[in-house]
Design an enzyme around this catalytic site. Structure first.
Site, PDB file in Angstrom:
ATOM      1  N   PHE A 119      54.677  51.492  68.699  1.00  0.00           N
ATOM      2  CA  PHE A 119      55.332  51.841  67.446  1.00  0.00           C
ATOM      3  C   PHE A 119      55.769  50.581  66.710  1.00  0.00           C
ATOM      4  CE2 PHE A 119      55.791  55.836  69.686  1.00  0.00           C
ATOM      5  CZ  PHE A 119      55.745  56.797  68.678  1.00  0.00           C
ATOM      6  N   ASP A 120      55.449  50.533  65.435  1.00  0.00           N
ATOM      7  CA  ASP A 120      56.093  49.563  64.565  1.00  0.00           C
ATOM      8  C   ASP A 120      57.579  49.903  64.505  1.00  0.00           C
ATOM      9  OD1 ASP A 120      56.311  47.552  62.471  1.00  0.00           O
ATOM     10  OD2 ASP A 120      56.447  49.235  61.069  1.00  0.00           O
ATOM     11  N   LEU A 121      58.401  48.968  64.029  1.00  0.00           N
ATOM     12  CA  LEU A 121      59.846  49.203  63.982  1.00  0.00           C
ATOM     13  C   LEU A 121      60.327  49.485  62.561  1.00  0.00           C
ATOM     14  CD1 LEU A 121      62.547  49.300  65.487  1.00  0.00           C
ATOM     15  CD2 LEU A 121      62.685  46.804  65.227  1.00  0.00           C
ATOM     16  N   ASP A 122      60.307  48.463  61.707  1.00  0.00           N
ATOM     17  CA  ASP A 122      60.804  48.613  60.337  1.00  0.00           C
ATOM     18  C   ASP A 122      59.908  49.558  59.541  1.00  0.00           C
ATOM     19  OD1 ASP A 122      62.767  46.698  60.902  1.00  0.00           O
ATOM     20  OD2 ASP A 122      61.456  45.058  60.289  1.00  0.00           O
TER      21      ASP A 122
END
Length: 226
Positions: free
Chosen positions: A18-21
């Site tokens: 998963f990407d965060l931002d």
């Protein structure tokens, strides 16, 4: 780090990155405020809303050069100010998107291993996920860039997550074209999410395998890729 609901997926369990931002958390307020301070520190006009949106996701300081058109020396000077104010506390100006904790809990309970792969510095990412309480879902770890430049860019970060995992990899989930491209560098599909900073057109244009509009729609998109 144990997964919720008592399940402990092994290294051979399916991995989802998963990407965060813009994917798990809305980090816009803290990043925008830090960028404004960085721009002011070198005498630039305040970036407009479109520039601020474009600056959330890609790695700094390259993004300062690409989006604001500054030279390398100016971008480096901006980076120093950005790190001072963002790392000094503005990184905590962040909220978890509605539905994300349930999404992560459900995937972990199914036996998936979850990791964060972000272009932001790893130290910042660890602090953010701990601050908002998402770290308990991330049995596969939190991977990010390094301050010394030894790791930078989405493809490099995804590579670290893959190197630490022995089982199958399902996909990367993210909100910007950089996520699609970083996944593709390793032969992985990307599930794009529209609640972040990129949008459907950007993600579809970059070649996302699927684009979804709510966290509750992510599991079905991932199942179609398994």
């Amino acid at each position: 780090m144990s997964s919720p609901r008592g399940h402990s997926p092994s290294l051979r369990s399916p991995l989802i990155c998963f990407d965060l931002d813009g994917t798990l958390v809305d980090s816009g307020p803290g990043i925008r405020a830090s960028v404004r301070r960085a721009a002011a520190s070198v005498g630039l006009a305040e970036p407009d809303d479109e520039q601020l949106r474009a600056l959330i996701g890609p790695p700094f300081p390259e993004a300062f050069r690409d989006v604001l058109g500054v030279d390398a020396a100016t971008a480096d000077a901006m980076m120093a100010t950005y790190r001072e104010v963002y790392g000094g506390g503005l990184l905590r100006e962040v909220t978890v998107y509605d539905g994300v904790p349930d999404l992560l809990a459900d995937l972990a309970a199914r036996g998936d291993r979850l990791a964060v792969t972000t272009s932001k510095p790893r130290a910042y990412a660890h602090e953010v996920v701990a601050h908002v309480g998402l770290d308990k879902y991330l049995a596969a770890g939190v991977f990010g860039a390094e301050f010394d430049g030894s790791v930078e860019g989405k493809a490099a970060v995804v590579g670290l997550a893959l190197a630490a995992h022995d089982g199958p990899v399902v996909a990367l989930v993210g909100d910007r074209h950089h996520d699609v491209e970083g996944a593709r560098a390793h032969g992985l599909p990307c599930v794009g999410v529209t609640w972040g900073f990129g949008g459907r057109d950007e993600l579809a244009g970059a070649g996302a395998a699927a684009v979804v509009d709510a966290p509750a729609a992510v599991p079905a998109a991932l199942d179609a890729l398994r």
